[in-house]
Design an enzyme around this catalytic site. Sequence first.
Site, PDB file in Angstrom:
ATOM      1  N   HIS A 168      25.154  13.497   6.641  1.00 48.89           N
ATOM      2  CA  HIS A 168      26.395  12.558   6.221  1.00 48.89           C
ATOM      3  C   HIS A 168      27.554  13.563   6.032  1.00 48.89           C
ATOM      4  O   HIS A 168      28.595  13.455   5.366  1.00 48.89           O
ATOM      5  CB  HIS A 168      25.963  12.831   4.438  1.00 48.89           C
ATOM      6  CG  HIS A 168      24.808  11.635   4.178  1.00 48.89           C
ATOM      7  ND1 HIS A 168      25.262  10.310   4.268  1.00 48.89           N
ATOM      8  CD2 HIS A 168      23.790  11.860   3.891  1.00 48.89           C
ATOM      9  CE1 HIS A 168      24.209   9.686   3.994  1.00 48.89           C
ATOM     10  NE2 HIS A 168      23.200  10.691   3.768  1.00 48.89           N
TER      11      HIS A 168
ATOM     12  N   GLY B 269      13.388   2.067   9.176  1.00 48.55           N
ATOM     13  CA  GLY B 269      13.567   2.852   7.707  1.00 48.55           C
ATOM     14  C   GLY B 269      13.273   4.135   7.418  1.00 48.55           C
ATOM     15  O   GLY B 269      12.944   4.664   6.451  1.00 48.55           O
TER      16      GLY B 269
ATOM     17  N   GLY C 117      14.763   7.054   8.904  1.00 43.85           N
ATOM     18  CA  GLY C 117      15.669   8.006   9.253  1.00 43.85           C
ATOM     19  C   GLY C 117      15.659   8.458  10.541  1.00 43.85           C
ATOM     20  O   GLY C 117      16.347   9.432  10.939  1.00 43.85           O
TER      21      GLY C 117
ATOM     22  N   SER D   9      16.631   6.447  13.097  1.00 36.11           N
ATOM     23  CA  SER D   9      17.641   5.489  13.583  1.00 36.11           C
ATOM     24  C   SER D   9      17.211   4.413  14.450  1.00 36.11           C
ATOM     25  O   SER D   9      17.549   4.369  15.706  1.00 36.11           O
ATOM     26  CB  SER D   9      18.405   6.489  14.214  1.00 36.11           C
ATOM     27  OG  SER D   9      19.763   6.221  14.121  1.00 36.11           O
TER      28      SER D   9
ATOM     29  N   ASP E 167      24.381   8.753  15.528  1.00 37.71           N
ATOM     30  CA  ASP E 167      23.098   7.998  15.738  1.00 37.71           C
ATOM     31  C   ASP E 167      23.202   7.308  17.182  1.00 37.71           C
ATOM     32  O   ASP E 167      22.422   7.385  18.136  1.00 37.71           O
ATOM     33  CB  ASP E 167      22.767   6.873  14.905  1.00 37.71           C
ATOM     34  CG  ASP E 167      22.275   7.622  13.610  1.00 37.71           C
ATOM     35  OD1 ASP E 167      22.441   8.649  13.542  1.00 37.71           O
ATOM     36  OD2 ASP E 167      22.068   6.761  12.554  1.00 37.71           O
TER      37      ASP E 167
ATOM     38  N   SER F 172      13.344   3.484   3.443  1.00 40.90           N
ATOM     39  CA  SER F 172      14.639   3.456   3.155  1.00 40.90           C
ATOM     40  C   SER F 172      15.525   2.304   3.697  1.00 40.90           C
ATOM     41  O   SER F 172      15.575   2.068   4.760  1.00 40.90           O
ATOM     42  CB  SER F 172      15.489   4.730   3.665  1.00 40.90           C
ATOM     43  OG  SER F 172      16.708   4.363   3.679  1.00 40.90           O
TER      44      SER F 172
ATOM     45  N   LYS G  61      18.321   0.738   4.363  1.00 39.51           N
ATOM     46  CA  LYS G  61      19.505   1.064   4.407  1.00 39.51           C
ATOM     47  C   LYS G  61      20.656  -0.146   4.107  1.00 39.51           C
ATOM     48  O   LYS G  61      21.595   0.054   3.483  1.00 39.51           O
ATOM     49  CB  LYS G  61      20.068   1.541   5.799  1.00 39.51           C
ATOM     50  CG  LYS G  61      21.005   2.424   6.195  1.00 39.51           C
ATOM     51  CD  LYS G  61      21.010   3.371   7.139  1.00 39.51           C
ATOM     52  CE  LYS G  61      21.208   2.443   8.688  1.00 39.51           C
ATOM     53  NZ  LYS G  61      21.263   3.140   9.707  1.00 39.51           N
TER      54      LYS G  61
ATOM     55  N   TYR H  60      24.304   4.824   0.668  1.00 42.80           N
ATOM     56  CA  TYR H  60      25.223   5.092   2.070  1.00 42.80           C
ATOM     57  C   TYR H  60      26.556   4.784   1.869  1.00 42.80           C
ATOM     58  O   TYR H  60      27.696   5.665   1.785  1.00 42.80           O
ATOM     59  CB  TYR H  60      24.742   4.211   3.273  1.00 42.80           C
ATOM     60  CG  TYR H  60      25.094   5.234   4.648  1.00 42.80           C
ATOM     61  CD1 TYR H  60      24.633   6.128   5.014  1.00 42.80           C
ATOM     62  CD2 TYR H  60      26.480   4.746   5.167  1.00 42.80           C
ATOM     63  CE1 TYR H  60      25.021   6.895   6.305  1.00 42.80           C
ATOM     64  CE2 TYR H  60      26.983   5.228   6.300  1.00 42.80           C
ATOM     65  CZ  TYR H  60      26.281   6.371   6.803  1.00 42.80           C
ATOM     66  OH  TYR H  60      26.768   7.063   7.928  1.00 42.80           O
TER      67      TYR H  60
HETATM   68  P1  NG1 Z   1      20.288   6.857   9.474  1.00 47.28           P
HETATM   69  O1  NG1 Z   1      20.463   5.938   8.226  1.00 47.28           O
HETATM   70  O2  NG1 Z   1      19.336   7.869   9.288  1.00 47.28           O
HETATM   71  O3  NG1 Z   1      20.042   6.283  10.740  1.00 47.28           O
HETATM   72  C1  NG1 Z   1      22.826   7.283   8.927  1.00 47.28           C
HETATM   73  C2  NG1 Z   1      23.899   7.080   9.661  1.00 47.28           C
HETATM   74  C3  NG1 Z   1      24.690   8.288  10.627  1.00 47.28           C
HETATM   75  C4  NG1 Z   1      24.595   9.555   9.500  1.00 47.28           C
HETATM   76  C5  NG1 Z   1      23.334   9.647   8.618  1.00 47.28           C
HETATM   77  C6  NG1 Z   1      23.478  10.584   7.651  1.00 47.28           C
HETATM   78  C7  NG1 Z   1      24.105   4.865  10.742  1.00 47.28           C
HETATM   79  C8  NG1 Z   1      23.750   4.016  11.672  1.00 47.28           C
HETATM   80  N1  NG1 Z   1      23.814   6.080  10.904  1.00 47.28           N
HETATM   81  O4  NG1 Z   1      21.788   7.499   9.679  1.00 47.28           O
HETATM   82  O5  NG1 Z   1      25.637   7.990  11.240  1.00 47.28           O
HETATM   83  O6  NG1 Z   1      25.755   9.372   8.841  1.00 47.28           O
HETATM   84  O7  NG1 Z   1      23.005   8.516   8.021  1.00 47.28           O
HETATM   85  O8  NG1 Z   1      23.737  11.979   8.222  1.00 47.28           O
HETATM   86  O9  NG1 Z   1      24.739   4.206   9.659  1.00 47.28           O
END
Ligand code: NG1
Length: 561
Positions: free
Chosen positions: A64, A181, A183, A185, A230, A272, A274, A282
């Site tokens: 983050h 979901g 983490g 990506s 990501d 998760s 998102k 987020y």
């Molecule tokens: P996730 O949700 O794990 O793919 C997201 C954000 C990243 C980064 C992380 C936290 C997207 C596509 N990815 O990753 O850029 O902020 O959370 O470190 O929103």
Amino acid sequence: MGAVGSKQHSRVPKASKLSDVYDNDDSVASRYNKLVSAFKSQFEGEKPKTIARSPGRVNLIGEHIDYEGYSVLPMAIGLDVIVAVSVVMKEEGNVEEDEAKATLSIANVDGEKYTPKEFPFDHEQDVDVKSHHWTNYILCGFKGIFDQLKKQNKLESVLESAFMKRVKKVMVMVDGKVPLGSGLSSSSALNCAVTVALMDAFELSFTKGELSELTCLSERYSGTQSGGMDQAISIMGEKDLAKRIDFNPIGAMDVPLPTNLTFLIGNSCAVSKKAESAHKHYNLRVVECRLAAILMAKHYGEDIEKAKTRVTLREVADLYCNKGDLWTALGAVRKALNEGSYTKKQLEIDEGLGDLRKIFDCENNEAFNVVLQKNDTFKLRDRARHVFSEARRVHEFQKICEGQSPRYAVSGPIYEQWCKVIGLEPDVGVASDDPTKDFGHPMYGMGKEDALAKLMHLSHESCKTQYECSCDELDELVDAFMSAGALGARLTGAGWGGCVVAVCESDIAEEILADVRKSFYEKRFQSGVANIANETNLLFKTAPSAGAAISHYDDEKGVIV
Ligand code: NG1
């Protein structure tokens, strides 16, 4: 050895055989064959032209902070998304075809779970963020290509080109192996694989840096204010190397990992969602960090209207905190921001920010609009503390990987001097209300491996207590890895569910996996929370893998081998 190998100016490599990208694995060829068969049967015998792949990632440290402008340290993993694309052109002189609207037709190898959908071939259409259909990410990638062309002042000429004018139908077939979901990506792997495949099929060519930037921006059409890590690692990842990803401008520097360590991934089985929960997770954090940046700028005496234009914490730290010194920034947080939460009223009236909706341009930004509609309290100090301390941990992690002694990497001259001023031994740990607390991790005399693990542990603690992005299942899995003998473990990715990354001495990796299987997964297999058939995707060893790649399908030779 310094960080080397920024690759943002190069192009996505063309793979002439699968072994250019994958380690020896027979299942890869059959997976590609299945993709081609699914393509042919969905699109009535048409053959794919381009097949692109882009991987998921695991973030080793730096959670983050990408959207706050700070560098992060992920690596690409072996699990990826593959996408086959072909374009059917309108027949020359066929009046009926000339007038027909072109289409973008999308399907998935697992068509039952991921239903097909057809869209007009129109880059100006909106992504329906309320529907959460998986094809939203394809539309993101599709739109992003045209946004990039616009940015390069090439949109008009490309739209007027003979190729674009004759497009009748674009066919896309997808196969994803990155668990959703989790983490890891999956969404960016899909967005990146599609973008690369469409770019190639449309006879365009962007650099890796351009692709990283355009996919970061285009993924925001899906409703999250994506930070860019990501997409950048999915595009720029390389075998055997973790990467330090930088932003503004985007870059990827090689980070060699100690060869005696193995990284393990475990899925907490808490999904998760998102996009659905963005307003309370987020996107709320993005808003909180921006509010923290504004109040910090105000604290440093900026005129309120000027302060309101500040977007990231980094921007403010670079201006006012000893040219971005993170120790100074951390000390400043305690002076500039109140403990606990601020209410909307406190921010708008007492702090003089006025209508928050204006600051976040809610008329044009639905994601922020929802955040402000659904939340009345905002925690600023804890969020900012996490961001600055995590940014520092990324720096320390990289330096230790590059061979610097943990003590030097963690303390550095400014900290040592500061400790002298306030009368502390840098390695004794510090009182809880002391501004140095966040950095009071004694690394003196620690070996490289333990120091890296400790940084991962501190990162998890900060995510859990200050950023509040962990959950019970993630904490339980971190504990399970640690009890099994891992050196360190932390949540990876956005959190609120998803995966844990752990690090251990390579020679006991298998033992740890067996132990965690027993303590964490067995009960979940029994209760049905986890599917035993999916075991290898829930708990596994991982190593840095290749990033995006393009291959071309040849019907004579079959799928590239
Ligand atoms: P996730 O949700 O794990 O793919 C997201 C954000 C990243 C980064 C992380 C936290 C997207 C596509 N990815 O990753 O850029 O902020 O959370 O470190 O929103």
